[in-house]
Design a protein around this motif. Structure first.
Motif, mmCIF file in Angstrom:
data_model
loop_
_atom_site.group_PDB
_atom_site.id
_atom_site.type_symbol
_atom_site.label_atom_id
_atom_site.label_comp_id
_atom_site.label_asym_id
_atom_site.label_seq_id
_atom_site.Cartn_x
_atom_site.Cartn_y
_atom_site.Cartn_z
ATOM 1 N N GLU A 153 -12.455 -25.853 17.722
ATOM 2 C CA GLU A 153 -12.751 -25.754 15.841
ATOM 3 C C GLU A 153 -11.775 -27.490 15.424
ATOM 4 O OE1 GLU A 153 -10.927 -22.487 15.055
ATOM 5 O OE2 GLU A 153 -12.909 -21.889 14.170
ATOM 6 N N ILE A 154 -11.921 -28.112 17.014
ATOM 7 C CA ILE A 154 -11.547 -29.294 16.421
ATOM 8 C C ILE A 154 -11.380 -30.587 14.983
ATOM 9 C CG2 ILE A 154 -12.729 -30.767 17.760
ATOM 10 C CD1 ILE A 154 -10.849 -32.740 19.244
ATOM 11 N N ARG A 155 -13.101 -30.055 14.512
ATOM 12 C CA ARG A 155 -13.362 -31.243 13.984
ATOM 13 C C ARG A 155 -12.845 -30.350 12.225
ATOM 14 N NH1 ARG A 155 -19.860 -31.906 12.798
ATOM 15 N NH2 ARG A 155 -19.134 -33.178 14.982
ATOM 16 N N LYS A 156 -12.888 -28.855 12.757
ATOM 17 C CA LYS A 156 -12.520 -27.890 11.291
ATOM 18 C C LYS A 156 -11.063 -28.149 11.227
ATOM 19 C CE LYS A 156 -12.895 -23.213 9.738
ATOM 20 N NZ LYS A 156 -13.146 -21.640 10.373
ATOM 21 N N LYS A 157 -10.115 -27.937 12.298
ATOM 22 C CA LYS A 157 -9.209 -27.602 11.925
ATOM 23 C C LYS A 157 -8.345 -28.955 11.466
ATOM 24 C CE LYS A 157 -7.404 -23.743 14.229
ATOM 25 N NZ LYS A 157 -7.053 -22.888 15.412
ATOM 26 N N TYR A 158 -8.953 -30.289 12.247
ATOM 27 C CA TYR A 158 -8.174 -31.842 12.284
ATOM 28 C C TYR A 158 -9.006 -32.721 11.761
ATOM 29 C CZ TYR A 158 -4.651 -29.012 15.149
ATOM 30 O OH TYR A 158 -4.016 -28.297 15.478
ATOM 31 N N LYS A 159 -10.259 -32.573 11.228
ATOM 32 C CA LYS A 159 -10.943 -33.259 10.681
ATOM 33 C C LYS A 159 -11.486 -34.500 11.804
ATOM 34 C CE LYS A 159 -10.177 -32.506 6.259
ATOM 35 N NZ LYS A 159 -9.812 -31.676 6.427
ATOM 36 N N LEU A 160 -11.481 -34.411 13.297
ATOM 37 C CA LEU A 160 -11.853 -35.283 13.747
ATOM 38 C C LEU A 160 -13.165 -35.128 14.232
ATOM 39 C CD1 LEU A 160 -7.862 -35.744 15.550
ATOM 40 C CD2 LEU A 160 -8.506 -37.578 13.949
ATOM 41 N N ASN A 161 -13.602 -36.417 14.390
ATOM 42 C CA ASN A 161 -15.088 -36.339 15.483
ATOM 43 C C ASN A 161 -14.602 -36.856 17.424
ATOM 44 O OD1 ASN A 161 -17.024 -35.486 13.447
ATOM 45 N ND2 ASN A 161 -16.690 -37.261 12.844
ATOM 46 N N ILE A 162 -15.131 -35.793 18.190
ATOM 47 C CA ILE A 162 -15.094 -35.805 19.644
ATOM 48 C C ILE A 162 -16.493 -36.965 19.815
ATOM 49 C CG2 ILE A 162 -15.333 -35.548 22.137
ATOM 50 C CD1 ILE A 162 -13.752 -32.842 21.022
#
Length: 221
Positions: free
Chosen positions: A171-180
């Motif tokens: 959930e990196i995009r959902k929680k931190y608004k970061l894109n891998i």
């Protein structure tokens, strides 16, 4: 000298910053024009451009116009030592109608004046120091690159809690608004990131997002 395909760049002042910028732009295939008072500095750039001018008797508006620098898409004023000259040259360029003028500032007052004239302002020494400080203060961030404004690209060691999880589960995009944008795994770099991609404990994540969100991710995981 204007190209219909690529942007053209003018650099006025060939100190360390101006020279490094000119060489980097030229090696990337861009067309450049350089101006400096030093014949030695100009000589070093003649392998990179035929538009290299030595101007020793002042950078007045008429002299600048004679070089054709007003036809460049972007002009960078890399004069830092002589603040009066920096301000005057920037004023001339803006009045000549250069589309984008970027000026190097040595301090906040200098930068404020340049901004009021109409230039974008950069602080090379300060920005470099801030990037280094960010790297020193962040244990898991190996590389940090400022893309534009407050947007960064960073390489971060995988949090222990992510090992064995999928990209979707993190959930990196959902929680931190970061894109891998990539995963560095040993000698391989994975650029096609699937939601079901499972993280390996030794992975390094290359992410893009706001600097504050990268800091938050690094601090909370």
């Amino acid at each position: 000298m204007k190209s219909k395909i690529k942007k053209t760049y003018g650099i006025i002042g060939l100190g360390r910053f101006g020279t490094a910028l000119a060489v980097h732009l030229a090696e990337s295939g861009s067309e450049i024009m350089v101006i400096d008072a030093s014949e030695d500095s100009i000589r070093k750039l003649r392998d990179y451009t035929q538009y290299a001018f030595v101007i020793k008797n002042g950078l007045d508006k008429e002299t600048l116009e004679a070089t054709g620098i007003q036809d460049c898409d972007v002009v960078v004023v890399a004069i830092g030592e002589n603040i009066d000259t920096s301000i005057l040259v920037t004023l001339h360029l803006v009045s000549m109608g250069v589309k984008r003028v970027i000026a190097k500032a040595t301090n906040a007052d200098h930068g404020e004046i340049l901004e009021k004239i109409g230039a974008e302002v950069v602080y090379p020494e300060r920005d470099m120091a801030e990037r280094l400080a960010s790297r020193l203060l962040s244990e898991r961030i190996q590389n940090l690159f400022e893309l534009k404004g407050d947007i960064d690209i960073a390489e971060i060691s995988l949090p222990d809690s992510f090992a064995g999880k999928t990209v979707l589960e993190s959930e990196i995009r959902k929680k931190y608004k970061l894109n891998i944008i990539a995963i560095s795994r040993g000698k391989d770099v994975i650029t096609e990131i699937r939601p079901d991609e499972i993280f390996d404990r030794e992975d390094k994540l290359i992410v893009i997002g706001k600097s504050e969100n990268i800091r938050k991710f690094e601090a909370e995981t």
